[in-house]
Motif scaffolding. Structure first.
Motif, PDB file in Angstrom:
ATOM      1  N   LYS A  60      12.321 -10.259 -20.030  1.00  0.00           N
ATOM      2  CA  LYS A  60      11.126  -9.424 -19.913  1.00  0.00           C
ATOM      3  C   LYS A  60      11.638  -8.045 -19.530  1.00  0.00           C
ATOM      4  O   LYS A  60      12.005  -7.796 -18.376  1.00  0.00           O
ATOM      5  N   TYR A  61      11.733  -7.164 -20.518  1.00  0.00           N
ATOM      6  CA  TYR A  61      12.372  -5.866 -20.353  1.00  0.00           C
ATOM      7  C   TYR A  61      11.301  -4.788 -20.261  1.00  0.00           C
ATOM      8  O   TYR A  61      10.672  -4.458 -21.255  1.00  0.00           O
ATOM      9  N   PRO A  62      11.085  -4.214 -19.091  1.00  0.00           N
ATOM     10  CA  PRO A  62       9.944  -3.327 -18.913  1.00  0.00           C
ATOM     11  C   PRO A  62      10.016  -2.014 -19.679  1.00  0.00           C
ATOM     12  O   PRO A  62       9.075  -1.649 -20.353  1.00  0.00           O
ATOM     13  N   ALA A  63      11.114  -1.300 -19.599  1.00  0.00           N
ATOM     14  CA  ALA A  63      11.169  -0.006 -20.277  1.00  0.00           C
ATOM     15  C   ALA A  63      12.608   0.487 -20.351  1.00  0.00           C
ATOM     16  O   ALA A  63      13.401   0.240 -19.442  1.00  0.00           O
ATOM     17  N   SER A  64      12.903   1.171 -21.428  1.00  0.00           N
ATOM     18  CA  SER A  64      14.220   1.764 -21.590  1.00  0.00           C
ATOM     19  C   SER A  64      14.494   2.706 -20.429  1.00  0.00           C
ATOM     20  O   SER A  64      13.639   3.494 -20.036  1.00  0.00           O
ATOM     21  N   GLY A  65      15.677   2.587 -19.854  1.00  0.00           N
ATOM     22  CA  GLY A  65      16.056   3.465 -18.755  1.00  0.00           C
ATOM     23  C   GLY A  65      15.640   2.981 -17.383  1.00  0.00           C
ATOM     24  O   GLY A  65      15.975   3.594 -16.379  1.00  0.00           O
ATOM     25  N   SER A  66      14.898   1.874 -17.305  1.00  0.00           N
ATOM     26  CA  SER A  66      14.445   1.399 -15.994  1.00  0.00           C
ATOM     27  C   SER A  66      15.591   0.800 -15.187  1.00  0.00           C
ATOM     28  O   SER A  66      15.523   0.727 -13.972  1.00  0.00           O
ATOM     29  N   GLY A  67      16.618   0.311 -15.876  1.00  0.00           N
ATOM     30  CA  GLY A  67      17.772  -0.255 -15.197  1.00  0.00           C
ATOM     31  C   GLY A  67      17.641  -1.717 -14.824  1.00  0.00           C
ATOM     32  O   GLY A  67      18.622  -2.343 -14.446  1.00  0.00           O
ATOM     33  N   ALA A  68      16.433  -2.275 -14.902  1.00  0.00           N
ATOM     34  CA  ALA A  68      16.236  -3.665 -14.487  1.00  0.00           C
ATOM     35  C   ALA A  68      15.287  -4.374 -15.446  1.00  0.00           C
ATOM     36  O   ALA A  68      14.451  -3.749 -16.097  1.00  0.00           O
ATOM     37  N   ALA A  69      15.445  -5.688 -15.513  1.00  0.00           N
ATOM     38  CA  ALA A  69      14.568  -6.535 -16.311  1.00  0.00           C
ATOM     39  C   ALA A  69      14.503  -7.892 -15.624  1.00  0.00           C
ATOM     40  O   ALA A  69      15.239  -8.147 -14.666  1.00  0.00           O
ATOM     41  N   GLU A  70      13.623  -8.747 -16.105  1.00  0.00           N
ATOM     42  CA  GLU A  70      13.465 -10.074 -15.516  1.00  0.00           C
ATOM     43  C   GLU A  70      13.797 -11.150 -16.536  1.00  0.00           C
ATOM     44  O   GLU A  70      13.488 -11.019 -17.714  1.00  0.00           O
ATOM     45  N   VAL A  71      14.424 -12.203 -16.055  1.00  0.00           N
ATOM     46  CA  VAL A  71      14.754 -13.363 -16.865  1.00  0.00           C
ATOM     47  C   VAL A  71      13.799 -14.486 -16.492  1.00  0.00           C
ATOM     48  O   VAL A  71      13.530 -14.713 -15.318  1.00  0.00           O
ATOM     49  N   GLY A  72      13.283 -15.167 -17.490  1.00  0.00           N
ATOM     50  CA  GLY A  72      12.449 -16.334 -17.261  1.00  0.00           C
ATOM     51  C   GLY A  72      12.929 -17.469 -18.134  1.00  0.00           C
ATOM     52  O   GLY A  72      13.624 -17.247 -19.130  1.00  0.00           O
ATOM     53  N   TYR A  73      12.591 -18.677 -17.763  1.00  0.00           N
ATOM     54  CA  TYR A  73      13.008 -19.827 -18.561  1.00  0.00           C
ATOM     55  C   TYR A  73      12.158 -21.022 -18.193  1.00  0.00           C
ATOM     56  O   TYR A  73      11.505 -21.057 -17.165  1.00  0.00           O
ATOM     57  N   TRP A  74      12.177 -22.006 -19.057  1.00  0.00           N
ATOM     58  CA  TRP A  74      11.643 -23.329 -18.747  1.00  0.00           C
ATOM     59  C   TRP A  74      12.415 -24.363 -19.560  1.00  0.00           C
ATOM     60  O   TRP A  74      13.016 -24.033 -20.569  1.00  0.00           O
ATOM     61  N   THR A  75      12.408 -25.598 -19.077  1.00  0.00           N
ATOM     62  CA  THR A  75      13.050 -26.703 -19.796  1.00  0.00           C
ATOM     63  C   THR A  75      12.083 -27.877 -19.823  1.00  0.00           C
ATOM     64  O   THR A  75      11.407 -28.161 -18.844  1.00  0.00           O
ATOM     65  N   ALA A  76      12.059 -28.550 -20.950  1.00  0.00           N
ATOM     66  CA  ALA A  76      11.230 -29.740 -21.091  1.00  0.00           C
ATOM     67  C   ALA A  76      11.790 -30.864 -20.223  1.00  0.00           C
ATOM     68  O   ALA A  76      12.996 -30.929 -19.972  1.00  0.00           O
ATOM     69  N   ALA A  77      10.916 -31.741 -19.785  1.00  0.00           N
ATOM     70  CA  ALA A  77      11.317 -32.833 -18.885  1.00  0.00           C
ATOM     71  C   ALA A  77      12.472 -33.650 -19.455  1.00  0.00           C
ATOM     72  O   ALA A  77      13.396 -34.015 -18.727  1.00  0.00           O
ATOM     73  N   ARG A  78      12.466 -33.915 -20.740  1.00  0.00           N
ATOM     74  CA  ARG A  78      13.501 -34.766 -21.332  1.00  0.00           C
ATOM     75  C   ARG A  78      14.888 -34.140 -21.334  1.00  0.00           C
ATOM     76  O   ARG A  78      15.881 -34.827 -21.573  1.00  0.00           O
ATOM     77  N   ALA A  79      14.975 -32.841 -21.053  1.00  0.00           N
ATOM     78  CA  ALA A  79      16.269 -32.157 -21.087  1.00  0.00           C
ATOM     79  C   ALA A  79      16.750 -31.720 -19.708  1.00  0.00           C
ATOM     80  O   ALA A  79      17.842 -31.172 -19.587  1.00  0.00           O
ATOM     81  N   ARG A  80      15.963 -31.961 -18.694  1.00  0.00           N
ATOM     82  CA  ARG A  80      16.336 -31.502 -17.349  1.00  0.00           C
ATOM     83  C   ARG A  80      17.502 -32.293 -16.780  1.00  0.00           C
ATOM     84  O   ARG A  80      17.693 -33.461 -17.107  1.00  0.00           O
TER      85      ARG A  80
END
Length: 166
Positions: A60-80
């Motif tokens: 999740k990349y907010p804006a060019s030049g901001s220097g920071a972004a957020e990573v998100g993820y999820w995994t299905a139960a069968r792969a945990r």
């Protein structure tokens, strides 16, 4: 839709996918985010199972030049519990720092609810250091953790070329 039937997923994610219309909306949001440069979402596939998607990682990349972004993820139960989430987060992290180095990306945040110990382990295994406790605020009913990973200053602007001998 199969992954979203898992009660753990429903407790942890903001957007629920309960039917075909929700699934189509979710896919549309991913595509629109990529098109406008605010979200880069990738399927996680386990080739040891059946090549069907078993998760998702997103930048999740907010804006060019901001220097920071957020990573998100999820995994299905069968792969945990098989190490796929840390592998996927690590792959996304390397890609993000390489792809957005010229935009000034220097820090990635991974945020999860305080009671989500599995996400805490994924963050640490992926090289994200615990940074702070975040106070609860809607839509999250509990305090959260923010983990941080900084870009390696020793890498070239494009770390994928660091091993290129040509």
């Amino acid at each position: 839709m199969e992954a979203y039937r898992d009660p753990a997923m429903r407790d942890r994610l903001r957007d629920l996918v309960t039917d075909q219309a929700d699934a189509e909306r979710w896919l549309r949001v991913q595509t629109e985010g990529r098109d406008c440069g605010t979200r880069f979402s990738f399927a996680v596939v386990d080739t040891d199972l059946d090549d069907r998607p078993v998760g998702n990682v997103a930048l999740k990349y907010p804006a060019s030049g901001s220097g920071a972004a957020e990573v998100g993820y999820w995994t299905a139960a069968r792969a945990r519990g098989r190490g796929l989430a840390p592998q996927a987060v690590e792959a996304l992290t390397g890609w993000a720092f390489a792809a957005f180095a010229d935009d000034g990306l220097r820090r990635l945040d991974l945020v999860h609810q305080e009671d989500n110990r599995a996400s805490c382990r994924v963050a640490v295994k992926s090289g994200y250091a615990f940074a702070e406790i975040l106070p609860a605020r809607p839509p999250w009913p509990l305090d959260g953790h923010r983990h941080v990973r900084e870009a390696d200053p020793g890498l070239s602007r494009n770390p994928w070329r660091a091993h290129d001998d040509s």
